[in-house]
Write an enzyme that holds these catalytic residues in place. Sequence first.
Site, PDB file in Angstrom:
ATOM      1  N   ASN A 112       0.668  -1.519  -0.204  1.00 13.03           N
ATOM      2  CA  ASN A 112       0.651   0.323  -0.161  1.00 13.03           C
ATOM      3  C   ASN A 112       1.065   1.274   0.161  1.00 13.03           C
ATOM      4  O   ASN A 112       0.196   2.188  -0.629  1.00 13.03           O
ATOM      5  CB  ASN A 112      -0.840  -0.238   1.217  1.00 13.03           C
ATOM      6  CG  ASN A 112      -1.930  -1.213   1.095  1.00 13.03           C
ATOM      7  OD1 ASN A 112      -1.927  -1.842   0.070  1.00 13.03           O
ATOM      8  ND2 ASN A 112      -2.240  -1.530   2.111  1.00 13.03           N
ATOM      9  N   HIS A 158     -18.703  35.757 -30.514  1.00 14.38           N
ATOM     10  CA  HIS A 158     -20.165  34.967 -30.951  1.00 14.38           C
ATOM     11  C   HIS A 158     -19.136  34.348 -32.825  1.00 14.38           C
ATOM     12  O   HIS A 158     -20.893  34.476 -33.473  1.00 14.38           O
ATOM     13  CB  HIS A 158     -21.357  35.918 -31.555  1.00 14.38           C
ATOM     14  CG  HIS A 158     -21.087  36.800 -30.430  1.00 14.38           C
ATOM     15  ND1 HIS A 158     -22.329  35.829 -28.941  1.00 14.38           N
ATOM     16  CD2 HIS A 158     -21.048  37.656 -29.341  1.00 14.38           C
ATOM     17  CE1 HIS A 158     -21.873  37.057 -27.968  1.00 14.38           C
ATOM     18  NE2 HIS A 158     -21.763  37.797 -28.502  1.00 14.38           N
ATOM     19  N   SER A 279      -6.403  12.899 -48.255  1.00 14.36           N
ATOM     20  CA  SER A 279      -7.290  12.076 -48.600  1.00 14.36           C
ATOM     21  C   SER A 279      -7.697  10.975 -49.550  1.00 14.36           C
ATOM     22  O   SER A 279      -6.942  11.064 -50.767  1.00 14.36           O
ATOM     23  CB  SER A 279      -8.998  12.800 -48.847  1.00 14.36           C
ATOM     24  OG  SER A 279      -9.833  12.171 -49.370  1.00 14.36           O
ATOM     25  N   LYS A 285      -7.770  17.460 -51.272  1.00 14.90           N
ATOM     26  CA  LYS A 285      -7.123  17.352 -49.976  1.00 14.90           C
ATOM     27  C   LYS A 285      -6.328  17.560 -48.851  1.00 14.90           C
ATOM     28  O   LYS A 285      -5.022  17.134 -49.644  1.00 14.90           O
ATOM     29  CB  LYS A 285      -8.120  16.477 -49.277  1.00 14.90           C
ATOM     30  CG  LYS A 285      -9.766  16.550 -49.304  1.00 14.90           C
ATOM     31  CD  LYS A 285     -10.410  17.292 -48.769  1.00 14.90           C
ATOM     32  CE  LYS A 285     -11.045  17.663 -47.536  1.00 14.90           C
ATOM     33  NZ  LYS A 285     -11.600  16.654 -46.745  1.00 14.90           N
ATOM     34  N   ASN A 287      -5.936  18.206 -44.593  1.00 12.64           N
ATOM     35  CA  ASN A 287      -6.995  18.259 -43.601  1.00 12.64           C
ATOM     36  C   ASN A 287      -5.531  17.901 -42.767  1.00 12.64           C
ATOM     37  O   ASN A 287      -4.697  17.383 -42.281  1.00 12.64           O
ATOM     38  CB  ASN A 287      -7.058  16.270 -43.573  1.00 12.64           C
ATOM     39  CG  ASN A 287      -8.145  16.317 -44.651  1.00 12.64           C
ATOM     40  OD1 ASN A 287      -8.723  17.112 -45.297  1.00 12.64           O
ATOM     41  ND2 ASN A 287      -8.410  15.157 -44.867  1.00 12.64           N
ATOM     42  N   GLU A 292      -6.999  17.782 -35.353  1.00 10.11           N
ATOM     43  CA  GLU A 292      -8.035  17.456 -34.570  1.00 10.11           C
ATOM     44  C   GLU A 292      -8.371  16.529 -33.988  1.00 10.11           C
ATOM     45  O   GLU A 292      -9.077  16.145 -33.004  1.00 10.11           O
ATOM     46  CB  GLU A 292      -9.263  16.588 -36.428  1.00 10.11           C
ATOM     47  CG  GLU A 292      -9.530  17.431 -36.858  1.00 10.11           C
ATOM     48  CD  GLU A 292     -10.080  17.216 -38.426  1.00 10.11           C
ATOM     49  OE1 GLU A 292     -10.528  16.182 -38.744  1.00 10.11           O
ATOM     50  OE2 GLU A 292      -9.491  17.825 -39.492  1.00 10.11           O
ATOM     51  N   TYR A 319      -6.800   2.260   1.638  1.00 11.17           N
ATOM     52  CA  TYR A 319      -6.829   1.087   0.396  1.00 11.17           C
ATOM     53  C   TYR A 319      -7.843   0.069   0.411  1.00 11.17           C
ATOM     54  O   TYR A 319      -7.877  -0.545   1.882  1.00 11.17           O
ATOM     55  CB  TYR A 319      -4.860   0.082   0.605  1.00 11.17           C
ATOM     56  CG  TYR A 319      -4.772  -0.205  -0.637  1.00 11.17           C
ATOM     57  CD1 TYR A 319      -4.750   0.083  -1.710  1.00 11.17           C
ATOM     58  CD2 TYR A 319      -5.337  -1.324  -0.731  1.00 11.17           C
ATOM     59  CE1 TYR A 319      -4.580  -0.149  -3.207  1.00 11.17           C
ATOM     60  CE2 TYR A 319      -5.716  -1.463  -2.274  1.00 11.17           C
ATOM     61  CZ  TYR A 319      -5.303  -1.353  -3.216  1.00 11.17           C
ATOM     62  OH  TYR A 319      -4.688  -1.720  -4.684  1.00 11.17           O
TER      63      TYR A 319
HETATM   64  N1  ARG Z   1      -1.905  -3.106  -7.458  1.00 17.23           N
HETATM   65  C1  ARG Z   1      -2.135  -3.369  -6.250  1.00 17.23           C
HETATM   66  C2  ARG Z   1      -2.605  -1.349  -7.184  1.00 17.23           C
HETATM   67  O1  ARG Z   1      -2.422  -1.128  -7.790  1.00 17.23           O
HETATM   68  C3  ARG Z   1      -1.128  -2.673  -5.307  1.00 17.23           C
HETATM   69  C4  ARG Z   1      -1.538  -2.636  -3.830  1.00 17.23           C
HETATM   70  C5  ARG Z   1      -2.129  -3.433  -3.588  1.00 17.23           C
HETATM   71  N2  ARG Z   1      -2.649  -3.991  -2.145  1.00 17.23           N
HETATM   72  C6  ARG Z   1      -3.081  -4.393  -1.953  1.00 17.23           C
HETATM   73  N3  ARG Z   1      -2.964  -4.252  -0.494  1.00 17.23           N
HETATM   74  N4  ARG Z   1      -3.486  -5.692  -2.249  1.00 17.23           N
HETATM   75  O2  ARG Z   1      -3.392  -0.520  -5.606  1.00 17.23           O
END
Ligand code: ARG
Length: 460
Positions: A112, A158, A279, A285, A287, A292, A319
């Site tokens: 995490n 406008h 084109s 053409k 373009n 775009e 998380y």
């Molecule tokens: N692949 C996960 C993500 O991108 C990484 C973190 C995973 N953590 C967990 N507690 N499953 O978020």
Amino acid sequence: MAIKKMWGGRFQEGSSKLVDEFGASISFDKHMAYEDLEGSLAHVKMLKHTNILSADDADKIIAGLHILQDKLANGELTFSTELEDIHMNMESLLTQEIGDVAGKLHTARSRNDQVATDLHLYLKNRLEIVIDEIKNLQKVIVKKAEENVETVMPGYTHLQHAQPISYGHYLMAYYQMFQRDIERFEFNKKHTNISPLGAAALAGTTFPIDREFTAKELDFDNIYANSLDAVSDRDFVLEFLSNASILMMHLSRFCEEIILWCSYEFGYIELSDKYSTGSSIMPQKKNPDMAELIRGKSGRIYGHLTALLATMKSLPLAYNKDLQEDKEGVFDAVKTVIPSLKIFAGMLDTLTVNKDKMLHATEHDFSNATELADYLATKGIPFRKAHAIVGQLVFEGIENNTTLSDIPLEKYKEINSEIGEDIYQFLQSKVAVQRRHSLGGTGFDQVKLQIKNAKKQLNL
Ligand code: ARG
């Protein structure tokens, strides 16, 4: 046989193939492979520094990570979906290099804080590139503006002829818009430049880690003050997508005008062959595909912003796997914004300006009507009344297919005896532009001043 999961200790059965595939992020988070190794190196150095790991073990891990860095640079690493994400793939590859000691790397760390660290590092580097590319575009704008200070064209409101302006002035409006984009991305850097590493899963750790050490190693200016916030914050990504959306909106407006102006009806500019396409059926053409496409791509960036906002809404701390959805949008935004800026800069740099056509468009219209009203006001006629008089003259002009400059002096004198020959001077569009000296106006002096200030800002 399925690979035993790193977290598989409490499980009796492996997960289904479909679950593995659905849950895996390796197909896209491999774009953070470099950052993942960088983060791991900082972490293990800290574990050594704080004696959480012995120098011997730490050095083996450091050496292994360096080997992986080299292999990554040479394109020699292969990743597997069964290992889910970049973090577990890297740990597995490290184990292949140095054996079981690799398992000590994850001490006092969770995926995490690891994934949050990787994403902060990823964006921190890309922000620099985006800002540099905007500056490059600003340089092209300034160069073009300098060549076109006295290029007179119709200014629109406008999409109707309003008052004549300098094309250089028009260009410098975009310079200012891109300057605000830079400022927004600069601010974005502040929120990206914070280290989540050491927050662990959500609550911090019992190990005597040193978060300042890792922050310094990774060149982060700051450290998240709250571990829950550190692992669940994606504001910096949302800010990036929001800033990128505004930037793309600016490019898209610019593109829209380029597309219109290189049409036969306007003919104000012509794109170089390098930035145009033809084109398959219509031989004549030419373009403006690139303009775009940039205009079109702005839509997908707004989509990424909306998607992540929706993903984050109602997400409880800390998380949640939902957060894995943060990456593809931001990777795609980076992959879209940088080439859009490059291509736009090249397209602008190489287009040719049809100065005569622009000027001509201001000479056979009524965009000098305000000049006449202003002129009458200087002769003591209240502006409201002057506006009405000129409105009537415009009406007659449209009826008779004549312009305000075609009206004979005697007729003007009937309106006010003090009107003199100089009126025709004032009615010329070039003079009308030149005289708009008010600060930030389209007067040539003012445009030159804007260019001068811009050059200072760009260190030119
Ligand atoms: N692949 C996960 C993500 O991108 C990484 C973190 C995973 N953590 C967990 N507690 N499953 O978020």
